[in-house]
Design an enzyme around this catalytic site. Structure first.
Site, PDB file in Angstrom:
ATOM      1  N   CYS A  17       1.913 -17.654 -49.088  1.00  0.00           N
ATOM      2  CA  CYS A  17       2.193 -17.415 -50.511  1.00  0.00           C
ATOM      3  C   CYS A  17       2.861 -18.666 -51.085  1.00  0.00           C
ATOM      4  O   CYS A  17       3.864 -18.580 -51.769  1.00  0.00           O
ATOM      5  CB  CYS A  17       3.047 -16.160 -50.707  1.00  0.00           C
ATOM      6  SG  CYS A  17       4.621 -16.218 -49.851  1.00  0.00           S
ATOM      7  N   CYS A  37       2.254 -11.994 -38.219  1.00  0.00           N
ATOM      8  CA  CYS A  37       3.518 -12.028 -38.981  1.00  0.00           C
ATOM      9  C   CYS A  37       3.380 -10.957 -40.050  1.00  0.00           C
ATOM     10  O   CYS A  37       2.982 -11.252 -41.171  1.00  0.00           O
ATOM     11  CB  CYS A  37       3.705 -13.389 -39.641  1.00  0.00           C
ATOM     12  SG  CYS A  37       3.533 -14.768 -38.499  1.00  0.00           S
TER      13      CYS A  37
HETATM   14  C1  LIG Z   1       4.676 -13.962 -45.475  1.00  0.00           C
HETATM   15  S1  LIG Z   1       5.657 -12.842 -44.600  1.00  0.00           S
HETATM   16  C2  LIG Z   1       4.480 -11.660 -44.063  1.00  0.00           C
HETATM   17  C3  LIG Z   1       4.046 -10.675 -45.103  1.00  0.00           C
HETATM   18  C4  LIG Z   1       3.142  -9.603 -44.525  1.00  0.00           C
HETATM   19  N1  LIG Z   1       2.001 -10.168 -43.855  1.00  0.00           N
HETATM   20  C5  LIG Z   1       2.659  -8.634 -45.587  1.00  0.00           C
HETATM   21  O1  LIG Z   1       1.541  -8.744 -46.060  1.00  0.00           O
HETATM   22  O2  LIG Z   1       3.432  -7.725 -45.929  1.00  0.00           O
HETATM   23  C6  LIG Z   1       5.967 -13.720 -43.136  1.00  0.00           C
HETATM   24  C7  LIG Z   1       6.616 -12.877 -42.039  1.00  0.00           C
HETATM   25  O3  LIG Z   1       6.684 -13.698 -40.880  1.00  0.00           O
HETATM   26  C8  LIG Z   1       7.798 -13.296 -40.134  1.00  0.00           C
HETATM   27  N2  LIG Z   1       8.046 -14.364 -39.157  1.00  0.00           N
HETATM   28  C9  LIG Z   1       8.707 -15.524 -39.303  1.00  0.00           C
HETATM   29  N3  LIG Z   1       8.667 -16.249 -38.184  1.00  0.00           N
HETATM   30  C10 LIG Z   1       7.960 -15.519 -37.277  1.00  0.00           C
HETATM   31  C11 LIG Z   1       7.570 -15.714 -35.933  1.00  0.00           C
HETATM   32  N4  LIG Z   1       7.901 -16.829 -35.258  1.00  0.00           N
HETATM   33  N5  LIG Z   1       6.870 -14.742 -35.331  1.00  0.00           N
HETATM   34  C12 LIG Z   1       6.515 -13.609 -35.979  1.00  0.00           C
HETATM   35  N6  LIG Z   1       6.857 -13.374 -37.259  1.00  0.00           N
HETATM   36  C13 LIG Z   1       7.560 -14.320 -37.898  1.00  0.00           C
HETATM   37  C14 LIG Z   1       8.848 -13.044 -41.176  1.00  0.00           C
HETATM   38  O4  LIG Z   1       9.842 -12.178 -40.680  1.00  0.00           O
HETATM   39  C15 LIG Z   1       8.032 -12.421 -42.308  1.00  0.00           C
HETATM   40  O5  LIG Z   1       8.105 -11.035 -42.261  1.00  0.00           O
END
Ligand SMILES: C[S@@+](CC[C@H](N)C(=O)[O-])C[C@H]1O[C@@H](n2cnc3c(N)ncnc32)[C@H](O)[C@@H]1O
Length: 443
Positions: free
Chosen positions: A378, A255
């Site tokens: 977070c 993610c």
């Molecule tokens: C906490 S953020 C990630 C931040 C990133 N790791 C960073 O350090 O910049 C969580 C991410 O998970 C994505 N997300 C949500 N559900 C998901 C899924 N089922 N599969 C993949 N990504 C997903 C969201 O779009 C979001 O960008």
């Protein structure tokens, strides 16, 4: 020249009425209008200050509303009250007369008079006292403008004292932290380059990769364009350190948008190996690609994938390390996104847990024996953090907690790093609230 208060009111209305994200709404207004640096800072202060104190301002303002008022009028009153109560440099009469002028311009004579009457009465009468709220939990919720359910949840999980500290820390202003791109040079070199471009920084509180910006806007520099750094909270910088990728490794970031941890991991691998970075949203994938390009990284591959289905895309035991930086309730980033306090509901927390479980379940088979699985969020909510890890370990006895995590984190965190897991609380080291768990696959 645009009027900072008027734009702040429009921004707040976008956030509070149209559910816009605070950072997007504010940046949008700042970019589209001709504003001085002072005006931009004042706008940010009005928007974040009013949002962070929304419930408290409402507690004070509500007795002065006779009957129903339009949403923008209520927000204008709250924003003006914020200036009167929290901003020393703004004279009361200036705040009031500016608000009346905005109301007249936006809603005609009637609204000008209405806002004038409400604010004049407020300045003449004593405001309600928080001491009238007998219940301590309820008083803390109003005083710090947090939803009551959240104060109750934190009190139950972390005790009253910690809850008070977190709630107060969430209303403090945040300084920008940036992470040096190790592929470009050292933190000291970055500091000097920025200084030469008029940006003053000091070393971070926690991370060896971090600088804290004290003066100037680093995003307007050549140093930024040349990919010397990435804007990232210090707590978030600890995740790649926890994962500690080896050179030439194959790493999966499930993610990953906008790419903060992906790029950090890729930098630590010094352009060797490969980081496979996925996200579920196409538009967010573009952000990762932009960041990878600006930072000059050559060892990242991005593609659109639902992390709960990654087991269908890759072979079993095909990664040395996997990062699940899971979608979460975001209760650790309320300093930066105070609108979460107003929009999040307890039921959202249960829904997100299911997604976290499905992602962990999908990627578990993809970790090599002796490989690493890092799970981070977070948020400050045990159900999404250590309890999720506990759940995972019960289902997957082939994994164990990595007790060596403590050696990869700053020494000051040693006491709170237990059993391969650490919970950072908002404000403790001027960072967001963050959770990191490090697991090893043993069989
Ligand atoms: C906490 S953020 C990630 C931040 C990133 N790791 C960073 O350090 O910049 C969580 C991410 O998970 C994505 N997300 C949500 N559900 C998901 C899924 N089922 N599969 C993949 N990504 C997903 C969201 O779009 C979001 O960008």
């Amino acid at each position: 020249m645009a009027n900072a208060r008027e734009l702040a009111l429009q921004t707040l209305t976008d956030i509070l009425v149209n559910q816009a994200y605070s950072n997007h709404a504010l940046n949008d207004k700042i970019e589209k209008n001709d504003l001085t640096v002072q005006d931009k800072n004042f706008m940010a202060e009005l928007v974040y200050g009013t949002l962070q104190n929304e419930q408290l301002l409402n507690f004070y303002a509500a007795p002065f509303f006779k009957g129903k008022v339009k949403a923008w009028v209520r927000i204008l009153i709250q924003m003006t009250l914020y200036q009167m109560l929290f901003l020393d440099g703004v004279p009361e009469h200036a705040a009031v007369s500016e608000a009346v002028a905005i109301a007249k311009k936006r809603g005609g004579q009637f609204h000008g008079k209405l806002v004038n009457a409400i604010l004049r009465e407020m300045t003449r009468s004593p405001l309600a006292s928080l001491d009238t709220i007998e219940d301590e939990t309820q008083r803390l919720a109003i005083e710090t403008s947090h939803p009551l359910w959240l104060i109750k949840l934190w009190s139950k999980q972390f005790g009253q004292e910690k809850t008070q500290q977190m709630a107060r820390a969430n209303n403090e202003r945040v300084k920008m932290a940036i992470r040096v791109n190790a592929v470009r040079g050292t933190r000291e070199e970055l500091k000097q380059r920025l200084q030469a471009e008029g940006v003053e920084c000091k070393e971070g509180y926690l991370s060896e990769d971090a600088l804290i910006v004290l003066k100037g806007n680093p995003l307007k520099t050549q140093t930024f364009k040349q990919g010397w750094f990435y804007v990232q909270d210090e707590a978030s910088m600890l995740v790649a350190r926890a994962l500690k990728p080896k050179h030439h490794a194959r790493v999966l970031d499930t993610c990953s948008a906008p790419g903060g941890k992906t790029t950090h991991i890729a930098e630590m691998m010094r352009q060797t190996g490969k980081v496979y970075a996925h996200d579920i949203y196409e538009h967010k994938l573009k952000l990762i690609e932009e960041n990878v390009k600006r930072l000059g990284l050559t060892n990242v591959v991005t593609s659109l994938q639902d992390a709960t289905k990654l087991n269908e895309c890759y072979d079993k035991e095909s990664f040395d390390a996997i990062l699940v930086d899971a979608p979460c309730s975001g209760l650790g980033i309320l300093r930066r996104h105070p609108e979460i306090k107003l929009t999040k509901k307890p039921s959202d927390l249960d829904e997100i847990v299911k997604i976290q479980e499905n992602i962990l379940e999908a990627v578990a088979p993809l970790v090599k024996v002796q490989g690493t699985l890092v799970y981070s969020t977070c948020t400050v909510n045990r159900k999404e953090n250590d309890k999720r890890v506990e759940w995972f370990l019960n289902k997957h006895p082939e994994f164990e907690l990595d007790q060596t995590l403590v050696s990869r984190l700053p020494e000051v965190l040693a006491a709170q790093t237990k059993n391969g897991m650490v919970q950072l609380f908002p404000g403790d080291y001027q960072t967001d609230g963050f959770f990191i768990a490090c697991l090893k696959r043993k069989a």
